[in-house]
Design an enzyme around this catalytic site. Structure first.
Site, PDB file in Angstrom:
ATOM      1  N   CYS A   1       0.829  -1.199   0.000  1.00 20.50           N
ATOM      2  CA  CYS A   1       0.000   0.000   0.000  1.00 20.50           C
ATOM      3  C   CYS A   1       0.873   1.263   0.000  1.00 20.50           C
ATOM      4  CB  CYS A   1      -0.994  -0.023   1.156  1.00 20.50           C
ATOM      5  SG  CYS A   1      -2.373   1.153   0.948  1.00 20.50           S
TER       6      CYS A   1
ATOM      7  N   HIS B   1      -3.651  -5.059   0.418  1.00 22.02           N
ATOM      8  CA  HIS B   1      -3.179  -5.500   1.739  1.00 22.02           C
ATOM      9  C   HIS B   1      -3.256  -7.024   1.877  1.00 22.02           C
ATOM     10  CE1 HIS B   1      -2.621  -1.694   3.914  1.00 22.02           C
ATOM     11  NE2 HIS B   1      -3.584  -1.225   3.121  1.00 22.02           N
TER      12      HIS B   1
ATOM     13  N   GLU C   1      -1.761  -8.748   3.937  1.00 21.23           N
ATOM     14  CA  GLU C   1      -1.632  -9.096   5.361  1.00 21.23           C
ATOM     15  C   GLU C   1      -2.927  -8.862   6.140  1.00 21.23           C
ATOM     16  OE1 GLU C   1      -1.193  -4.662   5.675  1.00 21.23           O
ATOM     17  OE2 GLU C   1      -0.997  -6.222   4.148  1.00 21.23           O
TER      18      GLU C   1
END
Length: 263
Positions: free
Chosen positions: A102, A196, A198
């Site tokens: 990001c 993202h 994660e």
């Protein structure tokens, strides 16, 4: 000092821990290590947003670096952002593995000569289908069987800035109907991902609520973003494998001389 045979990585955290993430996960560091880490590795945390940076004399101790997302603009001129750009230029010159997520994706682009700015189509929040340019995917981020990777993968997104122009020598390897540069690579050591990999859905739900509270987005837009999450799931395992394969390379089973998945 890195131990012989030990894999060592650093998270360059560009955001402060939210109260929710601290309570549920113990901080963003644990979220990243949970997604990209493996037993036996050493992961170190540098809170670059607070001016905490790795010692330049010890950069060679690391096998790879991950730059997190952030509420800050990657094109801003805060001192820590300028310092981070210099660090990323140094890591690029050293040919160190750097994964940008990001904001990290955007600041990597800026540091290495590309252009970033406000997304022309506004905020992107929720699940987005990312189209991979499979013929451009480098060997070090392919899975055990390249044919097993779908042509598109679902990914959690939350950003209002984007890459406008990739650095010289970079290749765009993924795009979406919202964002032209969802992923880019430079050689075999730089990888930027706009979304993202994660994140879990609960982290995004909480982030959406905080964005409404601080008047960053309208309630109607927040509800629409949450709706996109209700009946679909991000392709977390694929994304985690792509990130881990990039950071760590692929392992060879010497008994069969075949590439083995590290995921």
């Amino acid at each position: 000092m890195k131990q012989e045979g030990e894999k060592r990585f650093a998270l360059l955290l560009a955001a402060k821990d939210s109260e929710y993430v601290k309570k549920v996960y113990g901080g963003y560091f644990n979220v990243f290590v949970g997604a990209f880490g493996d037993p036996g590795e050493r992961w170190d945390l540098y809170r670059v947003v607070e001016g905490d940076f790795p010692d330049l004399d010890h950069l060679d101790d690391y096998d790879g670096f991950v730059v997190s997302g952030s509420p800050y603009d990657a094109y801003g001129n805060d001192y820590w952002i300028l310092q981070l750009c210099l660090l990323l230029q140094t890591l690029d010159a050293m040919h160190k593995k750097v994964l940008g997520i990001c904001f990290g994706h955007q600041v990597l682009c800026r540091a290495l000569g590309g252009k970033v700015g406000k997304a022309l189509s506004g905020w992107d929040i929720g699940l987005r289908e990312i189209t991979l340019v499979k013929e451009l995917l480098p060997a070090n981020i392919l899975l055990e069987d390249a044919d097993e990777i779908p042509h598109s993968l679902s990914l959690i997104e939350c950003h209002q800035d984007e890459v406008w122009e990739v650095p010289t020598g970079a290749e765009v390897i993924a795009f979406s109907d919202k964002t032209g540069t969802e992923m880019f690579i430079i050689s075999d050591h730089i990888l930027g991902i706009q979304g993202h990999p994660e994140y879990t859905k609960d982290i995004l739900y909480n982030l959406i609520d905080r964005l409404v509270t601080n008047n960053s987005i309208e309630l109607s837009f927040a509800e629409e973003a949450k709706l996109s999450l209700e009946n679909s799931e991000p392709d977390c395992k694929y994304w985690e494998c792509i990130c881990k394969s990039f950071l760590k390379g692929r392992l060879i089973d010497h008994a069969t001389m075949k590439i083995a998945s590290i995921c």
